[in-house]
Design a protein around this motif. Sequence first.
Motif, PDB file in Angstrom:
ATOM      1  N   THR A 199      37.608  38.986  26.737  1.00 12.15           N
ATOM      2  CA  THR A 199      37.527  37.940  27.758  1.00 12.15           C
ATOM      3  C   THR A 199      36.073  37.613  28.080  1.00 12.15           C
ATOM      4  OG1 THR A 199      39.640  38.639  28.728  1.00 12.15           O
ATOM      5  CG2 THR A 199      38.181  37.310  30.111  1.00 12.15           C
ATOM      6  N   GLU A 200      35.259  38.649  28.257  1.00 14.81           N
ATOM      7  CA  GLU A 200      33.834  38.426  28.525  1.00 14.81           C
ATOM      8  C   GLU A 200      33.163  37.718  27.353  1.00 14.81           C
ATOM      9  OE1 GLU A 200      32.196  42.216  29.402  1.00 14.81           O
ATOM     10  OE2 GLU A 200      33.135  42.376  31.385  1.00 14.81           O
ATOM     11  N   ARG A 214      49.122  37.565  32.320  1.00 16.87           N
ATOM     12  CA  ARG A 214      48.716  36.165  32.480  1.00 16.87           C
ATOM     13  C   ARG A 214      49.881  35.350  33.055  1.00 16.87           C
ATOM     14  NH1 ARG A 214      43.729  35.973  31.117  1.00 16.87           N
ATOM     15  NH2 ARG A 214      42.979  37.538  29.678  1.00 16.87           N
ATOM     16  N   CYS A 250      39.000  28.200  25.259  1.00 12.88           N
ATOM     17  CA  CYS A 250      38.847  29.647  25.435  1.00 12.88           C
ATOM     18  C   CYS A 250      39.938  30.210  26.336  1.00 12.88           C
ATOM     19  CB  CYS A 250      37.469  29.963  26.001  1.00 12.88           C
ATOM     20  SG  CYS A 250      36.138  29.755  24.791  1.00 12.88           S
ATOM     21  N   LEU A 263      42.733  33.105  25.245  1.00  9.99           N
ATOM     22  CA  LEU A 263      43.043  34.314  25.998  1.00  9.99           C
ATOM     23  C   LEU A 263      44.518  34.365  26.379  1.00  9.99           C
ATOM     24  CD1 LEU A 263      39.880  34.413  28.291  1.00  9.99           C
ATOM     25  CD2 LEU A 263      40.370  35.887  26.332  1.00  9.99           C
ATOM     26  N   ASP A 264      45.100  33.201  26.697  1.00  9.12           N
ATOM     27  CA  ASP A 264      46.499  33.153  27.085  1.00  9.12           C
ATOM     28  C   ASP A 264      47.415  33.437  25.897  1.00  9.12           C
ATOM     29  OD1 ASP A 264      48.467  32.951  28.953  1.00  9.12           O
ATOM     30  OD2 ASP A 264      48.533  30.772  28.989  1.00  9.12           O
ATOM     31  N   GLU A 309      40.712  44.019  25.909  1.00  9.02           N
ATOM     32  CA  GLU A 309      41.011  42.718  26.512  1.00  9.02           C
ATOM     33  C   GLU A 309      39.874  42.257  27.413  1.00  9.02           C
ATOM     34  OE1 GLU A 309      44.317  40.487  29.373  1.00  9.02           O
ATOM     35  OE2 GLU A 309      44.781  42.439  28.489  1.00  9.02           O
TER      36      GLU A 309
END
Length: 273
Positions: free
Chosen positions: A77-78, A24, A12, A16-17, A73
């Motif tokens: 992320t959540e 980031r 995960c 995200l990255d 975003e």
Amino acid sequence: MSSDPTEAESYCALFLDIVFRHGRKSTKTRPELLKEAKHKYSSSEVLPLRLGAEWWEDMKRDGMPISQQARFEAAATEYVMAQVQTVRWNEQLALKGKAPSLPDYITVRRVAVGAPLCIVASEYDLGIDLDIDILLDPLVQALQAAVSDHVAWINDILSFPKELRLGEVLNLVCLLPIHNNPCAASGLDPAAALNGNEGGRSSFGAAACRAWEMTASRHEECVGLASRIMDSPHLSANPNMEDSVRAICSIAAGNWAWSLKCNRYIDPPATSE
């Protein structure tokens, strides 16, 4: 990955990255990260990484407002980190027989089902960019939570027979008896319920009825909140408010219609040995 929190969190974080490069700290480029991922993960696991990045770049290129980009975003992320929390709970159930509390489960499930992320995406699809004071209004926040719960609980109820047959108990229907009677947690045996344990069947039956009641109540709340939003002079003055409310409510309605037809929720008959 579904039983390994460390591996799930690693995947995960990589997602995200790769998808959301802005802000980031990775020193590697997106192509470099994707190349490394191909050596570590299967093609089906790499696909979300690649498509997620393409989708994100398309939305930005098509003119998604900066404020909406930040919200999308944050919601994404959540969403992915809620999946990690779910994996952690599954591990605790497997190793310690410890289930999360019902309030904690509902809070995380509300995000993990993906409805909050879909709400932001629907605004983008409709060309809507609501002001932050509108988005933070208690009525709007309550409607989003009610729709998210409705989607999550429909998913849980209709998934329950199949998940129970597979021995998966991280589900609203399974957690309700534990919440109502914590002493029953150690006696909640999915296998026994399927193999003729009438007490288990009765407990699950009552929990399923309670879950439907909760979902029906959430549906009524959705209708009431939508009406209150449109009756609010402050909120209804926004020219995009009606379209936004319709979009949010359509997520619940669409999920319900899709769920009734989707093969995902069909419990295959037990096979005899």
